[in-house]
Design a protein around this motif. Sequence first.
Motif, PDB file in Angstrom:
ATOM      1  N   GLN A 122       0.811  -1.225   0.000  1.00  0.00           N
ATOM      2  CA  GLN A 122       0.000   0.000   0.000  1.00  0.00           C
ATOM      3  C   GLN A 122       0.840   1.268   0.000  1.00  0.00           C
ATOM      4  O   GLN A 122       0.344   2.343   0.320  1.00  0.00           O
ATOM      5  CB  GLN A 122      -0.907   0.018   1.233  1.00  0.00           C
ATOM      6  CG  GLN A 122      -0.155  -0.210   2.547  1.00  0.00           C
ATOM      7  CD  GLN A 122      -0.987   0.132   3.749  1.00  0.00           C
ATOM      8  OE1 GLN A 122      -1.314   1.289   3.958  1.00  0.00           O
ATOM      9  NE2 GLN A 122      -1.355  -0.863   4.530  1.00  0.00           N
ATOM     10  N   CYS A 123       2.094   1.162  -0.374  1.00  0.00           N
ATOM     11  CA  CYS A 123       2.981   2.323  -0.313  1.00  0.00           C
ATOM     12  C   CYS A 123       3.229   2.890  -1.709  1.00  0.00           C
ATOM     13  O   CYS A 123       2.854   2.311  -2.722  1.00  0.00           O
ATOM     14  CB  CYS A 123       4.310   1.943   0.328  1.00  0.00           C
ATOM     15  SG  CYS A 123       5.323   0.869  -0.724  1.00  0.00           S
ATOM     16  N   THR A 124       3.888   4.035  -1.723  1.00  0.00           N
ATOM     17  CA  THR A 124       4.417   4.616  -2.959  1.00  0.00           C
ATOM     18  C   THR A 124       5.915   4.350  -2.953  1.00  0.00           C
ATOM     19  O   THR A 124       6.660   5.013  -2.216  1.00  0.00           O
ATOM     20  CB  THR A 124       4.146   6.135  -3.003  1.00  0.00           C
ATOM     21  OG1 THR A 124       2.748   6.366  -2.843  1.00  0.00           O
ATOM     22  CG2 THR A 124       4.635   6.726  -4.321  1.00  0.00           C
ATOM     23  N   PRO A 125       6.408   3.367  -3.733  1.00  0.00           N
ATOM     24  CA  PRO A 125       7.811   2.948  -3.632  1.00  0.00           C
ATOM     25  C   PRO A 125       8.817   4.084  -3.734  1.00  0.00           C
ATOM     26  O   PRO A 125       9.768   4.155  -2.954  1.00  0.00           O
ATOM     27  CB  PRO A 125       7.962   1.954  -4.794  1.00  0.00           C
ATOM     28  CG  PRO A 125       6.592   1.393  -4.973  1.00  0.00           C
ATOM     29  CD  PRO A 125       5.656   2.528  -4.697  1.00  0.00           C
ATOM     30  N   SER A 126       8.602   5.000  -4.684  1.00  0.00           N
ATOM     31  CA  SER A 126       9.570   6.093  -4.853  1.00  0.00           C
ATOM     32  C   SER A 126       9.622   6.978  -3.619  1.00  0.00           C
ATOM     33  O   SER A 126      10.668   7.500  -3.243  1.00  0.00           O
ATOM     34  CB  SER A 126       9.208   6.932  -6.084  1.00  0.00           C
ATOM     35  OG  SER A 126       7.911   7.497  -5.942  1.00  0.00           O
ATOM     36  N   GLU A 127       8.472   7.151  -2.958  1.00  0.00           N
ATOM     37  CA  GLU A 127       8.414   7.975  -1.750  1.00  0.00           C
ATOM     38  C   GLU A 127       9.139   7.287  -0.602  1.00  0.00           C
ATOM     39  O   GLU A 127       9.848   7.932   0.180  1.00  0.00           O
ATOM     40  CB  GLU A 127       6.949   8.203  -1.391  1.00  0.00           C
ATOM     41  CG  GLU A 127       6.653   9.557  -0.799  1.00  0.00           C
ATOM     42  CD  GLU A 127       5.175   9.847  -0.773  1.00  0.00           C
ATOM     43  OE1 GLU A 127       4.781  10.913  -1.258  1.00  0.00           O
ATOM     44  OE2 GLU A 127       4.414   9.001  -0.256  1.00  0.00           O
ATOM     45  N   VAL A 128       8.978   5.965  -0.498  1.00  0.00           N
ATOM     46  CA  VAL A 128       9.659   5.201   0.547  1.00  0.00           C
ATOM     47  C   VAL A 128      11.170   5.285   0.362  1.00  0.00           C
ATOM     48  O   VAL A 128      11.915   5.566   1.311  1.00  0.00           O
ATOM     49  CB  VAL A 128       9.206   3.728   0.527  1.00  0.00           C
ATOM     50  CG1 VAL A 128      10.042   2.901   1.510  1.00  0.00           C
ATOM     51  CG2 VAL A 128       7.723   3.612   0.870  1.00  0.00           C
TER      52      VAL A 128
END
Length: 615
Positions: free
Chosen positions: A534-540
């Motif tokens: 449920q994440c935004t990979p680039s943001e992580v």
Amino acid sequence: MSGMKLGWDLETGLERYISSWKSVDNPAKGEITTRVDLRGYPQVIMFNGSSHIIFRSGPWNGQSLAGSPGSNSALSQIFVFNEKEVYYEYQILDSSIFSVLKLMPYGPAQNLFWTSQSRNRQVLPTSADECQIYAFCGANSVCSIDGNNHPNCECMKGYVPKFSEEWNLAFWSNGCIRTKELSYTDGFLKYTLVKVPDTSSSWFSKKLNLEECQNICLRNGSCVAYANIDIRNGGSGCLIWFNNLMDVRKFSKWGQDLYVRVSPSELGVARKFCCSICNTKPRKEDLDLTTIDLSVLVKATDNFSSSNKLGEGGFGPVYKGTMVDGQEIAVKRLSKKSGQGLQEFKNEVALIAKLQHRNLVKLLGCCTQGGETMLIYEYMPNKNEIERMSLDWTKRFNIISGIAWGLLYLHRDSRLRIVHRDLKASNILLDANLDPKISDFGLARTFFGDQVEANTNRVAGTYGYMPPEYADRGHFSMKSDVFSYGVIVLEIVSGKKNTKFSDPEYYHNLLGYAWRLWSEERALELLDESLRQQCTPSEVIRCVQVGLLCVQQRPEDRPDISSVVLMLNGEKLLPKPNVPGFYIENNVKPELDSSSTDHNLFSTNGISITVLVAR
């Protein structure tokens, strides 16, 4: 239906652009091109050759290109900007109309159009006045057209003609220069209905609002103006310009707001900055703090009952209370056995009483009756959530950003320059909306003037969050808080505590583990497993990189908190981090002493005070 599309495929590097003929009778590629320029915030520009700008349609503002304002019911215009592509496109909605945009070999463009009922082509020039010539008035000026279609140039407020003799003769191309140096006491003057400046040297964020944009601009020593990216629905996004403002023009009807940095005198405002609580012993009138009667607090907390106890820190126990009017409060009660004592109490009162920021916990009052010493704060209903980490990714990222904004206020924007010195997860409280607020200022210290570092013989803080230079030598600075912030970021991303985590393969702490994953290009694996879907990979990955940049071994390698705010909210590449503090390279598991019963590298004690003798 006909139309035009300009832009880039960012994954393949392919570009769509328009070029002129070499001459009117030679269809070979000419010198004039119209393309989307990717420097700074993307904008549509007409070039003569590879770099000479002759006309700038500008960036997309949500309604149109900045240099071609207004609406046209016959056209459908869109702008797409994401990780894969950036392009501008218009299409003619009336299928009976045909249009061709023709770049002439000598520069101006022509728009040729005709209908299916008529074969007679009509020509509309796309450039109608001299203000559309790129930087017609030079730098830091505004071009406008009078009623007789004549151009006029005017220096922006706070600027004067670079060469006044030329300017008076209407030779404007050398533009204007600033009269005063930029200062943190500056303000902003709003220009309305303008074409925003050339964005090729701008910084931008789609996530920030106008107030946050202003704060970032004011803190940056080179920022000269800011504006919204999108002017629809009250405005959104942040565009910031540095150094010179090029190619600004005034429209009579269309355009957007531009906020230009000027000195207080130019605004007619005499700003006064005072520091009324910098006295050795703060006076009651200096603090402007409400005194709350002990009997009121006894009733609010049910005589400080254990059922109302929220927890305990270095200062003492904290109780939840409810006032007669229903307001919920948190009462921090100085313990007789407290390691902090009255001096820290005075320090906290003196500092936080004058601080007001949405990401700092609000001090409501104090009580010094009946041998009691208490501070009364706004109540945070979700104070333990950040430690339990029972949050989705969107909320975690909001907390990471909010803590950075709070620190930025402490380090740069408040009346004082404050180093917190005990930043950790348990000192980040969450309100009803899960917005973070920094608390516990008992160990905070004030920096004055150009001071960047200080020493102490009493090292106080919490292991696992202390930077190496503070734990070893008692040196602290704003970069100390940045290190602690970096630890918190990695904890929030991973859902693990630095003081309790041990890399099962290499026995590193959380910082070492994050560094190993980053070095092996596996940074996404640091993310809490419950959030993987449920994440935004680039943001992580960006957060992991920012966290590692903050916990670098050397203070000078760490970014300041204003850079951290830009890193979190920007879209540009970040520098590569170096090795984190307390990191020891291990390729094999260490041999453990069989007589030892505790192999933790750091204490798991949650108490906020640790006293050491500095070496």
